[in-house]
Design a protein around this motif. Structure first.
Motif, PDB file in Angstrom:
ATOM      1  N   TYR A  93       0.943  -1.089  -0.022  1.00  0.00           N
ATOM      2  CA  TYR A  93      -0.132  -0.048   0.018  1.00  0.00           C
ATOM      3  C   TYR A  93       0.923   1.335  -0.138  1.00  0.00           C
ATOM      4  CZ  TYR A  93      -4.220  -2.864   0.414  1.00  0.00           C
ATOM      5  OH  TYR A  93      -5.237  -3.572   0.148  1.00  0.00           O
ATOM      6  N   LEU A  94       1.993   1.066   0.978  1.00  0.00           N
ATOM      7  CA  LEU A  94       3.024   2.549   0.646  1.00  0.00           C
ATOM      8  C   LEU A  94       3.347   2.659  -0.559  1.00  0.00           C
ATOM      9  CD1 LEU A  94       5.002   2.147   3.966  1.00  0.00           C
ATOM     10  CD2 LEU A  94       3.235   3.842   3.308  1.00  0.00           C
ATOM     11  N   TYR A  95       3.795   1.483  -1.309  1.00  0.00           N
ATOM     12  CA  TYR A  95       4.185   1.613  -2.857  1.00  0.00           C
ATOM     13  C   TYR A  95       3.163   2.109  -3.688  1.00  0.00           C
ATOM     14  CZ  TYR A  95       4.901   0.194  -7.526  1.00  0.00           C
ATOM     15  OH  TYR A  95       5.267   0.200  -8.874  1.00  0.00           O
ATOM     16  N   LEU A  96       2.077   1.624  -3.547  1.00  0.00           N
ATOM     17  CA  LEU A  96       0.904   2.303  -4.344  1.00  0.00           C
ATOM     18  C   LEU A  96       0.477   3.916  -3.955  1.00  0.00           C
ATOM     19  CD1 LEU A  96      -1.917  -0.467  -4.434  1.00  0.00           C
ATOM     20  CD2 LEU A  96      -0.638   0.528  -6.495  1.00  0.00           C
ATOM     21  N   LEU A  97       0.707   4.153  -2.589  1.00  0.00           N
ATOM     22  CA  LEU A  97       0.516   5.384  -2.217  1.00  0.00           C
ATOM     23  C   LEU A  97       1.646   6.457  -2.880  1.00  0.00           C
ATOM     24  CD1 LEU A  97      -0.990   7.029  -0.116  1.00  0.00           C
ATOM     25  CD2 LEU A  97       0.556   6.813   1.316  1.00  0.00           C
ATOM     26  N   ILE A  98       2.931   5.963  -2.968  1.00  0.00           N
ATOM     27  CA  ILE A  98       4.096   6.660  -3.552  1.00  0.00           C
ATOM     28  C   ILE A  98       4.112   6.687  -5.239  1.00  0.00           C
ATOM     29  CG2 ILE A  98       6.440   6.768  -3.991  1.00  0.00           C
ATOM     30  CD1 ILE A  98       6.617   5.661  -1.161  1.00  0.00           C
ATOM     31  N   ALA A  99       3.730   5.476  -5.678  1.00  0.00           N
ATOM     32  CA  ALA A  99       3.951   5.359  -7.235  1.00  0.00           C
ATOM     33  C   ALA A  99       2.682   5.842  -7.771  1.00  0.00           C
ATOM     34  CB  ALA A  99       4.090   3.699  -7.528  1.00  0.00           C
ATOM     35  N   GLY A 100       1.412   5.766  -7.170  1.00  0.00           N
ATOM     36  CA  GLY A 100       0.029   6.012  -8.211  1.00  0.00           C
ATOM     37  C   GLY A 100      -0.450   5.125  -8.633  1.00  0.00           C
ATOM     38  N   PRO A 101      -1.717   5.191  -9.312  1.00  0.00           N
ATOM     39  CA  PRO A 101      -2.246   3.938  -9.985  1.00  0.00           C
ATOM     40  C   PRO A 101      -1.724   3.791 -11.433  1.00  0.00           C
ATOM     41  CG  PRO A 101      -3.533   6.201 -10.383  1.00  0.00           C
ATOM     42  CD  PRO A 101      -2.128   6.264  -9.354  1.00  0.00           C
ATOM     43  N   GLY A 102      -0.990   4.613 -11.971  1.00  0.00           N
ATOM     44  CA  GLY A 102      -0.619   4.110 -13.268  1.00  0.00           C
ATOM     45  C   GLY A 102      -1.712   4.777 -14.288  1.00  0.00           C
ATOM     46  N   LYS A 103      -1.044   4.668 -15.608  1.00  0.00           N
ATOM     47  CA  LYS A 103      -2.122   4.862 -16.850  1.00  0.00           C
ATOM     48  C   LYS A 103      -3.125   4.020 -16.968  1.00  0.00           C
ATOM     49  CE  LYS A 103       1.261   7.998 -19.149  1.00  0.00           C
ATOM     50  NZ  LYS A 103       2.092   8.348 -20.418  1.00  0.00           N
ATOM     51  N   ILE A 104      -3.283   2.965 -16.497  1.00  0.00           N
ATOM     52  CA  ILE A 104      -4.191   1.845 -16.770  1.00  0.00           C
ATOM     53  C   ILE A 104      -5.204   1.931 -15.400  1.00  0.00           C
ATOM     54  CG2 ILE A 104      -4.991  -0.552 -17.269  1.00  0.00           C
ATOM     55  CD1 ILE A 104      -1.876  -0.974 -18.242  1.00  0.00           C
ATOM     56  N   SER A 105      -5.882   3.154 -15.344  1.00  0.00           N
ATOM     57  CA  SER A 105      -6.707   3.254 -14.216  1.00  0.00           C
ATOM     58  C   SER A 105      -7.775   4.326 -14.515  1.00  0.00           C
ATOM     59  CB  SER A 105      -5.778   3.763 -12.873  1.00  0.00           C
ATOM     60  OG  SER A 105      -5.280   5.090 -13.097  1.00  0.00           O
ATOM     61  N   LEU A 106      -8.867   4.022 -13.684  1.00  0.00           N
ATOM     62  CA  LEU A 106     -10.017   5.261 -13.771  1.00  0.00           C
ATOM     63  C   LEU A 106      -9.331   6.510 -13.314  1.00  0.00           C
ATOM     64  CD1 LEU A 106     -12.800   5.180 -14.617  1.00  0.00           C
ATOM     65  CD2 LEU A 106     -13.484   4.599 -12.397  1.00  0.00           C
ATOM     66  N   ASP A 107      -8.407   6.826 -12.235  1.00  0.00           N
ATOM     67  CA  ASP A 107      -8.014   8.084 -12.023  1.00  0.00           C
ATOM     68  C   ASP A 107      -7.384   8.791 -13.271  1.00  0.00           C
ATOM     69  OD1 ASP A 107      -8.394   7.948  -9.199  1.00  0.00           O
ATOM     70  OD2 ASP A 107      -6.448   7.040  -8.559  1.00  0.00           O
TER      71      ASP A 107
ATOM     72  N   PHE B 200      -7.774   8.204 -16.542  1.00  0.00           N
ATOM     73  CA  PHE B 200      -8.887   8.483 -17.726  1.00  0.00           C
ATOM     74  C   PHE B 200      -9.685   9.749 -17.171  1.00  0.00           C
ATOM     75  CE2 PHE B 200      -8.025   4.031 -18.682  1.00  0.00           C
ATOM     76  CZ  PHE B 200      -7.407   4.354 -19.746  1.00  0.00           C
ATOM     77  N   ILE B 201      -9.989   9.905 -15.629  1.00  0.00           N
ATOM     78  CA  ILE B 201     -10.742  10.974 -15.286  1.00  0.00           C
ATOM     79  C   ILE B 201      -9.703  12.326 -15.477  1.00  0.00           C
ATOM     80  CG2 ILE B 201     -11.546  12.090 -13.228  1.00  0.00           C
ATOM     81  CD1 ILE B 201     -12.688   9.304 -12.548  1.00  0.00           C
ATOM     82  N   SER B 202      -8.346  12.205 -15.273  1.00  0.00           N
ATOM     83  CA  SER B 202      -7.609  13.110 -15.124  1.00  0.00           C
ATOM     84  C   SER B 202      -7.287  13.684 -16.495  1.00  0.00           C
ATOM     85  CB  SER B 202      -6.001  12.945 -14.584  1.00  0.00           C
ATOM     86  OG  SER B 202      -5.494  12.026 -15.558  1.00  0.00           O
ATOM     87  N   LEU B 203      -7.347  12.939 -17.495  1.00  0.00           N
ATOM     88  CA  LEU B 203      -7.329  13.291 -19.007  1.00  0.00           C
ATOM     89  C   LEU B 203      -8.580  14.036 -19.258  1.00  0.00           C
ATOM     90  CD1 LEU B 203      -5.858  10.089 -20.963  1.00  0.00           C
ATOM     91  CD2 LEU B 203      -4.708  12.343 -20.464  1.00  0.00           C
ATOM     92  N   TYR B 204      -9.560  13.573 -18.909  1.00  0.00           N
ATOM     93  CA  TYR B 204     -10.834  14.123 -19.216  1.00  0.00           C
ATOM     94  C   TYR B 204     -10.869  15.476 -18.642  1.00  0.00           C
ATOM     95  CZ  TYR B 204     -15.816  15.429 -19.215  1.00  0.00           C
ATOM     96  OH  TYR B 204     -17.044  16.258 -19.328  1.00  0.00           O
ATOM     97  N   ILE B 205     -10.205  15.779 -17.341  1.00  0.00           N
ATOM     98  CA  ILE B 205     -10.245  17.308 -16.860  1.00  0.00           C
ATOM     99  C   ILE B 205      -9.202  18.067 -17.424  1.00  0.00           C
ATOM    100  CG2 ILE B 205      -9.830  18.286 -14.578  1.00  0.00           C
ATOM    101  CD1 ILE B 205     -10.617  15.762 -12.891  1.00  0.00           C
ATOM    102  N   ILE B 206      -8.313  17.334 -17.914  1.00  0.00           N
ATOM    103  CA  ILE B 206      -7.130  18.258 -18.582  1.00  0.00           C
ATOM    104  C   ILE B 206      -7.784  18.633 -20.032  1.00  0.00           C
ATOM    105  CG2 ILE B 206      -4.940  18.191 -19.941  1.00  0.00           C
ATOM    106  CD1 ILE B 206      -4.070  16.263 -17.516  1.00  0.00           C
ATOM    107  N   GLY B 207      -8.455  17.665 -20.448  1.00  0.00           N
ATOM    108  CA  GLY B 207      -9.116  18.081 -21.933  1.00  0.00           C
ATOM    109  C   GLY B 207     -10.181  19.331 -21.837  1.00  0.00           C
ATOM    110  N   GLN B 208     -10.992  19.295 -20.550  1.00  0.00           N
ATOM    111  CA  GLN B 208     -11.852  20.192 -20.379  1.00  0.00           C
ATOM    112  C   GLN B 208     -11.166  21.658 -19.944  1.00  0.00           C
ATOM    113  OE1 GLN B 208     -15.273  20.006 -20.153  1.00  0.00           O
ATOM    114  NE2 GLN B 208     -14.787  17.789 -21.342  1.00  0.00           N
ATOM    115  N   LYS B 209      -9.885  21.706 -19.761  1.00  0.00           N
ATOM    116  CA  LYS B 209      -9.115  22.898 -19.528  1.00  0.00           C
ATOM    117  C   LYS B 209      -8.703  23.412 -20.791  1.00  0.00           C
ATOM    118  CE  LYS B 209      -7.328  22.251 -14.886  1.00  0.00           C
ATOM    119  NZ  LYS B 209      -6.283  22.110 -14.148  1.00  0.00           N
ATOM    120  N   GLY B 210      -8.919  22.628 -21.866  1.00  0.00           N
ATOM    121  CA  GLY B 210      -8.179  23.107 -23.007  1.00  0.00           C
ATOM    122  C   GLY B 210      -6.975  22.817 -23.243  1.00  0.00           C
TER     123      GLY B 210
END
Length: 169
Positions: free
Chosen positions: A133-147, A149-159
């Motif tokens: 869990y500490l590894y996941l906390l530090i490394a994050g979810p990676g690009k194969i995750s809902l997080d 894809f949601i961040s890509l959507y938010i970034i796209g909404q910012k233009g």
């Protein structure tokens, strides 16, 4: 033929130089999610038996402690497996495993040999979970995750595109 152009050297370079960090993070999320999920399912199935004997946490009743543990094991496992709020979802299992480790060591103190835990003692399991869990906390979810894809959507909404946003961070 030069030695550095041999198929063995090329194979070595391919196997040692290329990383699959996003796939590795997906595997780690799925692995730890399934492992903790099965504990939650076991606790849920045996709820009536465990509710009387489960250790108390933060001066709560054994039933309340068991319910909190089941919620952490089921909900956080599922969130981590799909990669939604991954870093936030890793915090409750870390706390639960720290508590589990405390109670394992606290209950075993009179029985521990002078040199500490050996390979058959149950104290290693919570420590393993804490490390993952500490590894996941530090490394994050990676690009194969809902997080992601949601961040890509938010970034796209910012233009903006992904590279622009990452340059600002």
């Amino acid at each position: 033929m030069c030695w550095y152009n041999s198929p063995l050297v090329n194979c070595f370079i391919k196997l040692s130089g290329y990383t699959y960090s996003n796939l590795a993070r997906l595997f780690m999320r799925l692995f730890v999610g399934v492992m903790l999920l099965q504990f939650g399912i076991r606790h849920l199935v045996n709820f009536s038996v465990l509710s009387a004997t489960f250790p108390t946490v933060l001066h709560l009743s054994p039933t309340a402690s068991l319910i909190i543990m089941i919620v952490i094991e089921l909900v956080c496992s599922l969130l981590i497996m799909i990669g939604f709020m991954t870093r936030l979802s890793a915090i409750p299992p870390i706390c639960a495993m720290v508590a589990a480790e405390y109670y394992i060591l606290h209950d075993m103190v009179p029985f521990l040999p002078a040199y500490g835990l050996d390979s058959t003692d149950p104290g290693y399991l919570p420590i393993m979970f804490i490390g993952i869990y500490l590894y996941l906390l530090i490394a994050g979810p990676g690009k194969i995750s809902l997080d992601y894809f949601i961040s890509l959507y938010i970034i796209g909404q910012k233009g903006k595109d992904e590279e622009e946003e990452l340059d600002e961070v």
